[in-house]
Design a protein around this motif. Structure first.
Motif, mmCIF file in Angstrom:
data_model
loop_
_atom_site.group_PDB
_atom_site.id
_atom_site.type_symbol
_atom_site.label_atom_id
_atom_site.label_comp_id
_atom_site.label_asym_id
_atom_site.label_seq_id
_atom_site.Cartn_x
_atom_site.Cartn_y
_atom_site.Cartn_z
ATOM 1 N N CYS A 29 0.838 -1.208 0.000
ATOM 2 C CA CYS A 29 0.000 0.000 0.000
ATOM 3 C C CYS A 29 0.872 1.257 0.000
ATOM 4 N N SER A 30 0.336 2.301 -0.587
ATOM 5 C CA SER A 30 1.039 3.581 -0.624
ATOM 6 C C SER A 30 1.083 4.196 0.769
ATOM 7 N N ARG A 31 1.982 5.158 0.939
ATOM 8 C CA ARG A 31 2.067 5.839 2.232
ATOM 9 C C ARG A 31 0.867 6.746 2.494
ATOM 10 N N HIS A 32 0.124 7.085 1.446
ATOM 11 C CA HIS A 32 -1.089 7.900 1.590
ATOM 12 C C HIS A 32 -2.340 7.044 1.562
ATOM 13 N N ALA A 33 -2.204 5.700 1.756
ATOM 14 C CA ALA A 33 -3.352 4.799 1.751
ATOM 15 C C ALA A 33 -3.379 4.048 3.074
ATOM 16 N N SER A 34 -4.547 3.526 3.393
ATOM 17 C CA SER A 34 -4.727 2.729 4.599
ATOM 18 C C SER A 34 -4.913 1.268 4.189
ATOM 19 N N CYS A 35 -4.369 0.375 5.003
ATOM 20 C CA CYS A 35 -4.422 -1.067 4.738
ATOM 21 C C CYS A 35 -5.599 -1.654 5.494
ATOM 22 N N VAL A 36 -6.418 -2.450 4.797
ATOM 23 C CA VAL A 36 -7.586 -3.107 5.388
ATOM 24 C C VAL A 36 -7.365 -4.619 5.263
ATOM 25 N N ASN A 37 -7.318 -5.302 6.387
ATOM 26 C CA ASN A 37 -7.079 -6.749 6.373
ATOM 27 C C ASN A 37 -8.346 -7.486 5.977
ATOM 28 N N THR A 38 -8.227 -8.478 5.115
ATOM 29 C CA THR A 38 -9.345 -9.326 4.689
ATOM 30 C C THR A 38 -8.984 -10.780 4.962
ATOM 31 N N ASP A 39 -9.929 -11.658 4.631
ATOM 32 C CA ASP A 39 -9.726 -13.079 4.877
ATOM 33 C C ASP A 39 -8.715 -13.640 3.869
ATOM 34 N N GLY A 40 -7.497 -13.876 4.325
ATOM 35 C CA GLY A 40 -6.465 -14.426 3.458
ATOM 36 C C GLY A 40 -5.751 -13.389 2.621
ATOM 37 N N SER A 41 -6.107 -12.114 2.670
ATOM 38 C CA SER A 41 -5.439 -11.104 1.861
ATOM 39 C C SER A 41 -5.599 -9.746 2.557
ATOM 40 N N TYR A 42 -5.450 -8.675 1.778
ATOM 41 C CA TYR A 42 -5.608 -7.326 2.308
ATOM 42 C C TYR A 42 -6.030 -6.408 1.166
ATOM 43 N N ALA A 43 -6.500 -5.201 1.531
ATOM 44 C CA ALA A 43 -6.925 -4.196 0.541
ATOM 45 C C ALA A 43 -6.332 -2.850 0.922
ATOM 46 N N CYS A 44 -6.001 -2.044 -0.113
ATOM 47 C CA CYS A 44 -5.423 -0.714 0.094
ATOM 48 C C CYS A 44 -6.439 0.339 -0.361
ATOM 49 N N ARG A 45 -6.682 1.323 0.458
ATOM 50 C CA ARG A 45 -7.618 2.418 0.137
ATOM 51 C C ARG A 45 -6.914 3.752 0.362
ATOM 52 N N CYS A 46 -6.992 4.600 -0.670
ATOM 53 C CA CYS A 46 -6.339 5.912 -0.573
ATOM 54 C C CYS A 46 -7.053 6.779 0.464
ATOM 55 N N GLY A 47 -6.277 7.650 1.115
ATOM 56 C CA GLY A 47 -6.842 8.524 2.125
ATOM 57 C C GLY A 47 -7.560 9.749 1.517
ATOM 58 N N GLU A 48 -7.983 10.628 2.356
ATOM 59 C CA GLU A 48 -8.702 11.828 1.904
ATOM 60 C C GLU A 48 -7.745 12.737 1.150
ATOM 61 N N GLY A 49 -8.255 13.271 0.034
ATOM 62 C CA GLY A 49 -7.468 14.170 -0.791
ATOM 63 C C GLY A 49 -6.608 13.432 -1.809
ATOM 64 N N TYR A 50 -6.689 12.109 -1.857
ATOM 65 C CA TYR A 50 -5.910 11.316 -2.807
ATOM 66 C C TYR A 50 -6.822 10.319 -3.498
#
Length: 231
Positions: A11-32
């Motif tokens: 994940c980028s430094r401007h994104a938040s990491c969300v843990n999922t079952d067996g993997s993960y997801a990256c979501r950009c923060g506000e303003g990005y």
């Protein structure tokens, strides 16, 4: 295994990491905006009228530089080292040449044909190993059979020699005893003949002495008779 906690995510430094079952997801923060791995600001600064035809204005160059630094992933792999890659390639080639050999490398580079050739070579090696093992087993069996036959012959020869020796020894002993008896009888006969000869010689000497005495008396008598006649 939580990749968001361990940091093993892209994940980028401007994104938040969300843990999922067996993997993960990256979501950009506000303003990005972006896919989470690369996040860019929502509004880019307006370009200035002074632009370079080749690279653009200084402001746009600076903006692109800062954007690349901000959207750079946290766990970006290091760039490959060409020197290290060349050294690794040389080591791999040397190992292949030493272990496999030039012929094996050539066959491995030939693809399916090389695989078939390798399989045929392995089959031939197995067949030759089996043939050698069978030949060794046959040779061992023949050697054992020859050893047993030789042992039997040696035992028979030793038994025959022992019997012949004992028989010959017995016969020789009997013959020796017979010869000894014959020699003893011959010696006894010789001694008897010698004794008889000695007795005969003694009788002959006694006869000679008796005749000599008789002649001496006769001569004495004749001498005495002649003397008397003369007187």
């Amino acid at each position: 295994k939580d990749e968001c906690v361990t940091g093993a995510n892209g994940c980028s430094r401007h994104a938040s990491c969300v843990n999922t079952d067996g993997s993960y997801a990256c979501r950009c923060g506000e303003g990005y905006v972006g896919d989470g791995r690369t996040c860019r600001p929502l509004q880019a600064p307006a370009p200035t009228p002074q632009r370079d035809q080749r690279h653009g204005s200084r402001a746009s160059l600076y903006y692109r530089y800062k954007l690349r630094k901000r959207t750079k992933p946290l766990l970006e792999p290091p760039p490959p080292d060409p020197g290290r890659s060349s050294v690794v390639a040389v080591v791999v080639v040397v190992v292949l040449v030493v272990v496999v050999g030039p012929r094996g490398i050539h066959q491995s580079l030939r693809g399916p044909a090389g695989a078939r050739a390798r399989s045929r070579a392995v089959a031939r090696a197995r067949a030759s190993a089996i043939a050698r093992a069978r030949a060794r087993a046959r040779a061992v069996a023949r050697a054992r059979a020859r050893a047993r036959a030789g042992k039997g012959r040696s035992q028979g020869r030793s038994q025959g020699q022992g019997q012949g020796h004992s028989q010959g020894q017995g016969q020789g002993q009997g013959q020796g005893r017979a010869r000894a008896r014959a020699r003893a009888r011959a010696g006894a006969r010789a001694r008897a003949r010698a004794r008889a000869g000695a007795r005969a010689r003694a009788r002959a000497r006694a006869g000679v002495r008796a005749r000599a005495r008789a002649r001496a008396r006769a001569s004495e008598l004749t001498a005495a008779r002649g003397l008397r006649e003369t007187l």
